[in-house]
Design an enzyme around this catalytic site. Structure first.
Site, PDB file in Angstrom:
ATOM      1  N   GLY A  14      -4.423   6.008   7.291  1.00 44.48           N
ATOM      2  CA  GLY A  14      -5.016   5.315   6.146  1.00 44.48           C
ATOM      3  C   GLY A  14      -6.486   5.034   6.351  1.00 44.48           C
ATOM      4  O   GLY A  14      -6.992   3.976   5.980  1.00 44.48           O
ATOM      5  N   SER A  16      -9.287   6.486   5.151  1.00 43.49           N
ATOM      6  CA  SER A  16     -10.328   6.889   4.211  1.00 43.49           C
ATOM      7  C   SER A  16     -11.059   5.712   3.585  1.00 43.49           C
ATOM      8  O   SER A  16     -12.186   5.865   3.106  1.00 43.49           O
ATOM      9  CB  SER A  16      -9.747   7.782   3.109  1.00 43.49           C
ATOM     10  OG  SER A  16      -8.728   7.101   2.401  1.00 43.49           O
ATOM     11  N   ILE A  19      -9.314  -1.249   5.302  1.00 41.63           N
ATOM     12  CA  ILE A  19      -9.139  -1.678   6.693  1.00 41.63           C
ATOM     13  C   ILE A  19      -9.080  -0.484   7.632  1.00 41.63           C
ATOM     14  O   ILE A  19      -9.651  -0.513   8.728  1.00 41.63           O
ATOM     15  CB  ILE A  19      -7.861  -2.538   6.819  1.00 41.63           C
ATOM     16  CG1 ILE A  19      -8.041  -3.853   6.048  1.00 41.63           C
ATOM     17  CG2 ILE A  19      -7.547  -2.822   8.282  1.00 41.63           C
ATOM     18  CD1 ILE A  19      -6.767  -4.666   5.912  1.00 41.63           C
ATOM     19  N   ASP A  65       0.555  13.251   4.656  1.00 39.18           N
ATOM     20  CA  ASP A  65       1.437  12.223   4.115  1.00 39.18           C
ATOM     21  C   ASP A  65       2.244  11.655   5.278  1.00 39.18           C
ATOM     22  O   ASP A  65       3.098  12.339   5.845  1.00 39.18           O
ATOM     23  CB  ASP A  65       2.362  12.848   3.066  1.00 39.18           C
ATOM     24  CG  ASP A  65       3.316  11.843   2.437  1.00 39.18           C
ATOM     25  OD1 ASP A  65       3.398  10.691   2.910  1.00 39.18           O
ATOM     26  OD2 ASP A  65       3.987  12.218   1.455  1.00 39.18           O
ATOM     27  N   VAL A  66       2.000  10.392   5.633  1.00 41.93           N
ATOM     28  CA  VAL A  66       2.639   9.828   6.822  1.00 41.93           C
ATOM     29  C   VAL A  66       4.142   9.609   6.632  1.00 41.93           C
ATOM     30  O   VAL A  66       4.851   9.322   7.614  1.00 41.93           O
ATOM     31  CB  VAL A  66       1.973   8.508   7.253  1.00 41.93           C
ATOM     32  CG1 VAL A  66       0.532   8.738   7.669  1.00 41.93           C
ATOM     33  CG2 VAL A  66       2.076   7.441   6.169  1.00 41.93           C
ATOM     34  N   SER A 145       1.227  -7.690   7.553  1.00 45.94           N
ATOM     35  CA  SER A 145       0.815  -8.486   6.397  1.00 45.94           C
ATOM     36  C   SER A 145       1.568  -9.806   6.374  1.00 45.94           C
ATOM     37  O   SER A 145       2.717  -9.882   6.853  1.00 45.94           O
ATOM     38  CB  SER A 145       1.106  -7.717   5.103  1.00 45.94           C
ATOM     39  OG  SER A 145       0.928  -8.556   3.976  1.00 45.94           O
ATOM     40  N   TYR A 158       7.483  -3.936  -0.611  1.00 52.55           N
ATOM     41  CA  TYR A 158       6.400  -4.146   0.349  1.00 52.55           C
ATOM     42  C   TYR A 158       6.757  -5.261   1.325  1.00 52.55           C
ATOM     43  O   TYR A 158       6.517  -5.146   2.530  1.00 52.55           O
ATOM     44  CB  TYR A 158       5.121  -4.473  -0.407  1.00 52.55           C
ATOM     45  CG  TYR A 158       3.850  -4.389   0.414  1.00 52.55           C
ATOM     46  CD1 TYR A 158       3.400  -3.166   0.897  1.00 52.55           C
ATOM     47  CD2 TYR A 158       3.103  -5.527   0.699  1.00 52.55           C
ATOM     48  CE1 TYR A 158       2.235  -3.076   1.635  1.00 52.55           C
ATOM     49  CE2 TYR A 158       1.939  -5.446   1.437  1.00 52.55           C
ATOM     50  CZ  TYR A 158       1.502  -4.222   1.904  1.00 52.55           C
ATOM     51  OH  TYR A 158       0.358  -4.134   2.642  1.00 52.55           O
ATOM     52  N   LYS A 162       7.051  -4.647   5.405  1.00 49.74           N
ATOM     53  CA  LYS A 162       6.240  -5.380   6.367  1.00 49.74           C
ATOM     54  C   LYS A 162       7.092  -6.233   7.304  1.00 49.74           C
ATOM     55  O   LYS A 162       6.773  -6.383   8.489  1.00 49.74           O
ATOM     56  CB  LYS A 162       5.209  -6.246   5.635  1.00 49.74           C
ATOM     57  CG  LYS A 162       4.131  -5.423   4.932  1.00 49.74           C
ATOM     58  CD  LYS A 162       3.349  -4.555   5.909  1.00 49.74           C
ATOM     59  CE  LYS A 162       2.196  -3.834   5.238  1.00 49.74           C
ATOM     60  NZ  LYS A 162       1.387  -3.025   6.173  1.00 49.74           N
TER      61      LYS A 162
END
Length: 262
Positions: A14, A16, A19, A65-66, A145, A158, A162
């Site tokens: 991530g 690009s 964070i 794509d992870v 998070s 989400y 997390k």
């Protein structure tokens, strides 16, 4: 910490924007060569790579794509083949949709889990396997998070992802103790990143930030400093923990609004 990662290689997912981008640049500033994973914002990824090269470090770009395990494993393998090793893994790639769980589009719900949870696991698994082979220790930092502990509404997928990452981090830290590979997480507070514009306009974000305990959003660079701290060899005695960089979010800051009691 300038120079503390000289001779080391980091892989950041991530990377690009937000964070991930800030973490990649921070690691390069500390001396690391960096493999940059991204799936969108290709022009930003190219700019990040150029910024790293201007620091005198090597940069590789991986549009991967992870959530696809084989592709993540190939990315780690190519990183080692071209940069010689991998010493630091930073998981920052995420995807998120915000909908009530009873009516959520299941494609988006599953993609959130696939990218945010499985993607982090695939990278951690592959990178740490290489670190074990190298036999020289290493470090992994998971950008988690507050969603791992706070049940924010309309964010079930989400929140679930997390929360899973917290146990993933701690379990990995235990299993990797014999190999001196440290695994830690960062809890960023609400951070000003391009991804936030998916849900709110600039003015809405600005107004909402005033209600936070610190009165503002975090910057990506502030979170990146925490990532660098945990990745740095000088933090050798830190593993299996969560570093909060959240502007007091977990404090009873709401008590300041009233009498100080419930």
């Amino acid at each position: 910490m300038t120079g503390s990662l000289t001779g080391k290689v980091a892989l950041v997912t991530g990377a690009s924007s937000g964070i991930g981008r800030a973490a990649a640049v921070a690691l390069a500033t500390a001396g690391a060569d960096v493999a940059l994973n991204y799936f969108s914002l290709a022009e930003y990824a190219e700019q990040t790579a150029e910024d790293i090269r201007r620091l005198g470090r090597k940069a590789l770009l991986f549009p991967v794509d992870v959530s696809v395990q084989a592709d993540v494993e190939a990315m780690v393998g190519e990183t080692v083949a071209k940069l010689g090793r991998v010493d630091v893994y930073v998981s920052s790639a995420v995807f998120s949709e915000r909908e009530p769980f009873t009516t959520a589009n299941m494609a988006g719900f599953r993609k959130t889990i696939d990218v945010s949870m499985w993607g982090a696991y695939y990278g951690l698994r592959a990178a740490c396997a290489r670190m074990i082979e190298q036999g020289e220790g290493g470090a992994a930092v998971i950008v988690s998070s507050p969603h791992a502990q706070i049940a924010f509404p309309n964010c079930m997928a989400y929140n679930m992802a997390k929360a899973a990452l917290d146990q993933m981090m701690r379990t990995a830290a235990v299993e990797l103790l014999p190999h001196k590979i440290r695994v830690n997480s960062v809890y960023p507070g609400w951070t000003d990143t391009p991804g936030e514009r998916k849900f709110l306009a600039d003015e809405a974000i600005k107004q909402a930030a005033k209600g936070l305990p610190w009165g503002r959003l975090a910057t990506s660079e502030e979170i990146a400093r925490a990532v660098l701290f945990l990745a740095d060899p000088g933090s050798d005695y830190i593993t299996g923990t969560v570093l909060h960089v959240d502007g007091g979010l977990f404090l009873p800051w709401w008590s300041q609004r009233g009498s100080g009691s419930l």
